[in-house]
Design an enzyme around this catalytic site. Structure first.
Site, PDB file in Angstrom:
ATOM      1  N   HIS A 146     -43.039   5.277  16.205  1.00  0.00           N
ATOM      2  CA  HIS A 146     -43.475   3.966  15.863  1.00  0.00           C
ATOM      3  C   HIS A 146     -44.075   3.957  14.346  1.00  0.00           C
ATOM      4  O   HIS A 146     -43.478   3.108  13.480  1.00  0.00           O
ATOM      5  CB  HIS A 146     -44.856   3.641  16.459  1.00  0.00           C
ATOM      6  CG  HIS A 146     -45.732   2.362  16.434  1.00  0.00           C
ATOM      7  ND1 HIS A 146     -45.413   1.392  17.079  1.00  0.00           N
ATOM      8  CD2 HIS A 146     -46.542   2.271  15.382  1.00  0.00           C
ATOM      9  CE1 HIS A 146     -46.381   0.522  16.474  1.00  0.00           C
ATOM     10  NE2 HIS A 146     -46.812   1.085  15.242  1.00  0.00           N
ATOM     11  N   GLU A 147     -44.375   5.058  14.031  1.00  0.00           N
ATOM     12  CA  GLU A 147     -45.087   5.241  12.626  1.00  0.00           C
ATOM     13  C   GLU A 147     -43.743   5.641  11.541  1.00  0.00           C
ATOM     14  O   GLU A 147     -43.847   5.154  10.434  1.00  0.00           O
ATOM     15  CB  GLU A 147     -46.191   6.124  12.451  1.00  0.00           C
ATOM     16  CG  GLU A 147     -47.368   6.117  13.289  1.00  0.00           C
ATOM     17  CD  GLU A 147     -48.174   4.763  12.659  1.00  0.00           C
ATOM     18  OE1 GLU A 147     -48.041   4.406  11.341  1.00  0.00           O
ATOM     19  OE2 GLU A 147     -48.740   4.050  13.609  1.00  0.00           O
TER      20      GLU A 147
END
Length: 494
Positions: A146-147
Site C-alpha cells: 500500500h505504502e
C-alpha cells in the site's frame, strides 16, 4: 470475551516497553545518549505505538518511480479511477454491513459470520491463535505494498520522498511513507488523486494477484500433488472427538462422511453442514443380526424428549430405533461398531429391501442436534463419531492436496492456500477501509482532492468546499466508527 491471558500478555509487553523508555529518558546520565540512539535509528516510542523510519529504501523507490513514465502514468491514472469508485463503493458496503448488524441485533437470529460483508477480526475470538502468523504477515505485506504505491506515485508526480517506515500499534503492524508536504500541496488536485489513490489501487492488485495464485493452485501444484480423491488429514486436535485409536490420523484420506462422498475439503465442510441440517440417517441391519446383538434394557425419555435404551455406562453401545412392519417404534441397545459396520445407509425399511436377506433400517436414538456419523478413511476401519457435527468439523485440519511423493510436505499446499486467503481478504479490507471518506485515512485526502478537481470551479469559496468536505468526512467517520463498535460488540460481548 477477549482471552484474558492474551490481553494480559499484550498489556504487559507494552508496559515494559513504555516504562523502559520513560526510565531511560528520565535518567540524566542516559537521556542524551538514549535519545541520540533513537534518532540515529529512526525510532520513536509512545504508548502502544512504536515506529521505525529509514531512508535506505529511497534510492530503490526513486528508481521505480522513474521507470517507464508513460506506463506509470497510465497505471496510476487507472488507480485514480479505481480509488474514486472505491470511495463511493466503501460507503455503500459499510452501509449494508451496518444494516446487517442492526438486523441481527434486533431479530436475535444467528447469522453465519462468513455471510457478513465485513467483520471485525479479534485474535483469539474469531481468529484462531494458530493462524496469527498468517494474519499479521498478510497485514504487514498489504501495508507495505500500500505504502509503496503511495511512494512510487509521489515520485512519479515529482513529490519528494523523505523516507519509508514500519510501525506497530498495539498488536497490529503497518507501514507508512513520509512525503514532503510542500511539494504535495503544489501539485494539481488530479496529481494528488493519483498519489492518494495509489495505496488502495495497489491493495486491489495485491488481492487480485492472490486470487490468480489461489484458483489455479491445483494446476500449479499438479506435478507434485494430486486432488479430487479425498481430503487429506493434516492435523488432529489432541483429545478431540476425532482422536484416539479408532479415530483419524495425520496422513489418512477421508473419502466419505455417511453416504456423502468427499473429494476435497470443500466437500467435507458441505457434507458436515448437510448432515447437521438433515435428520439422523439410519443403517440397514439384518433382522437376525439385530436380534443377536441386542440385549434387554430399560427405555426412558431424556430431558430433550429423545429416547434412551442403554442403561449401562458403555462408550460403545448406542440406542437404536426401528420399526417392524407398521408397528410403533421399537428400541434396541446395540454395540454400534458391530451393528453398522459396512452396512448400507437408509431412511426407511424400504431402502433395505434390496438385499436378499430381510433387513431393517435402524436409526440411532440420540439427543437432539447430535448425530452418529460414520467417516470412511480406507484402508483403516471407519471412524464412528457421536456428538455435534460442528465439533467434528473443527477437530481436524484437512487438505485437498495429496503428495505424489513421500518426501513432499503435506503442509505446504495448506500454507500457500491459507496465506493466499488471508492476503486476499486483508488486502481487500485495507483497500475498502482506506477508501472510506474518514478522518486520518486515505479517503480524507482522496475526497478533498476529488472535490477540488470537480467542484473547485463551481464553488469558488474554498471555505465552502472545506465545509462540504468536513460534513462528508464526519458522516463517513461516523459510519465507520459505528461498524467497528457494533462489530466488536457482536464478536466479543455476544
Amino acid at each position: 470475551m477477549i482471552p484474558i491471558p492474551l490481553a494480559v500478555m499484550v498489556l504487559g509487553v507494552w508496559c515494559v516497553i513504555y516504562l523502559t523508555d520513560t526510565l531511560l529518558k528520565s535518567t540524566t546520565s542516559l537521556k542524551i545518549t538514549y535519545e541520540d540512539w533513537l534518532v540515529s535509528h529512526g525510532l520513536s516510542i509512545s504508548p502502544f505505538h512504536v515506529r521505525w523510519q529509514t531512508t535506505i529504501f529511497n534510492r530503490l523507490l526513486y528508481k521505480w518511480g522513474r521507470w517507464k513514465p508513460r506506463f506509470l502514468y497510465i497505471w496510476f491514472t487507472l488507480g485514480m479511477v479505481f480509488g474514486i469508485i472505491a470511495m463511493f463503493g466503501s460507503i455503500i458496503l459499510l452501509g449494508k454491513t451496518l444494516m446487517q448488524t442492526l438486523t441481527q441485533m434486533m431479530t436475535e437470529i444467528p447469522v453465519d459470520q462468513n455471510d457478513r460483508l465485513l467483520q471485525v477480526v479479534v485474535p483469539g475470538i474469531n481468529l484462531p491463535i494458530s493462524q496469527l502468523t498468517y494474519f499479521f504477515s498478510a497485514i504487514l505485506i498489504s501495508g507495505v505494498i500500500h505504502e509503496i504505491g503511495h511512494g512510487v506515485a509521489a515520485i512519479r508526480e515529482q513529490v519528494r520522498l523523505n523516507g519509508f517506515g514500519i510501525f506497530m500499534f498495539v498488536i497490529y503492524p503497518g507501514a507508512f511513507v513520509d512525503l514532503f508536504t510542500t511539494h504535495l500541496q503544489l501539485v494539481s488536485p488530479v496529481q494528488q488523486l493519483r498519489i492518494f489513490c495509489a495505496g488502495v489501487w495497489h491493495n486491489f492488485i495485491l488481492g487480485l494477484a492472490g486470487l490468480l495464485v489461489l484458483f489455479p493452485l491445483p494446476a500449479l501444484l499438479f506435478p507434485f500433488y494430486y486432488t479430487g480423491v479425498g481430503a487429506l488429514v493434516t492435523e488432529v486436535i489432541e483429545d478431540s472427538p476425532a482422536s484416539g485409536s479408532r479415530g483419524l490420523f495425520v496422513g489418512d484420506i477421508i473419502t466419505h462422511v455417511q453416504d456423502c462422498p468427499v473429494h476435497s475439503v470443500e466437500d467435507w465442510h458441505s457434507c458436515i453442514v448437510e448432515i447437521s441440517h438433515r435428520p439422523q440417517i439410519g443403517y440397514c441391519v439384518n433382522a437376525a443380526t439385530l436380534q443377536k446383538l441386542s440385549f434387554p434394557s430399560r427405555v426412558y425419555k431424556r430431558l430433550d424428549g429423545s429416547i434412551e435404551c442403554c442403561s449401562n455406562s458403555s462408550l460403545t453401545d448406542v440406542c437404536f430405533a426401528y420399526r417392524s412392519n407398521l408397528n410403533s417404534p421399537m428400541y434396541a441397545c446395540l454395540p454400534a461398531r458391530k451393528a453398522i459396520h459396512a452396512s448400507q445407509v437408509c431412511r426407511t425399511n424400504a431402502d433395505c429391501q434390496k438385499d436378499i436377506v430381510p433387513s431393517l433400517c435402524i436409526t440411532p436414538s440420540i439427543e437432539n442436534q447430535t448425530r452418529l456419523i460414520r467417516v470412511k478413511h480406507p484402508p483403516q476401519i471407519e471412524m464412528l463419531f457421536i456428538g455435534y457435527p460442528e465439533h467434528l468439523q473443527y477437530a481436524v485440519g484437512l487438505s485437498s492436496f495429496i503428495p505424489r511423493y513421500n518426501f513432499l510436505s503435506i503442509d505446504m499446499p495448506v500454507v500457500i492456500e491459507t496465506f493466499c486467503k488471508y492476503l486476499i481478504s486483508l488486502s481487500g479490507a485495507l483497500a475498502v477501509i482506506n477508501a472510506v471518506p474518514c478522518f486520518a485515512l486515505d479517503g480524507q485526502w482522496i475526497l478533498n482532492s476529488f472535490l477540488e478537481a470537480t467542484i473547485g470551479s463551481n464553488i469558488l469559496e474554498k471555505q465552502n468546499r472545506e465545509l462540504l468536505g468536513f460534513l462528508i468526512l464526519l458522516g463517513g467517520s461516523s459510519l465507520l466508527a459505528a461498524n467497528v463498535a457494533l462489530g466488536l460488540w457482536m464478536v466479543t460481548a455476544r
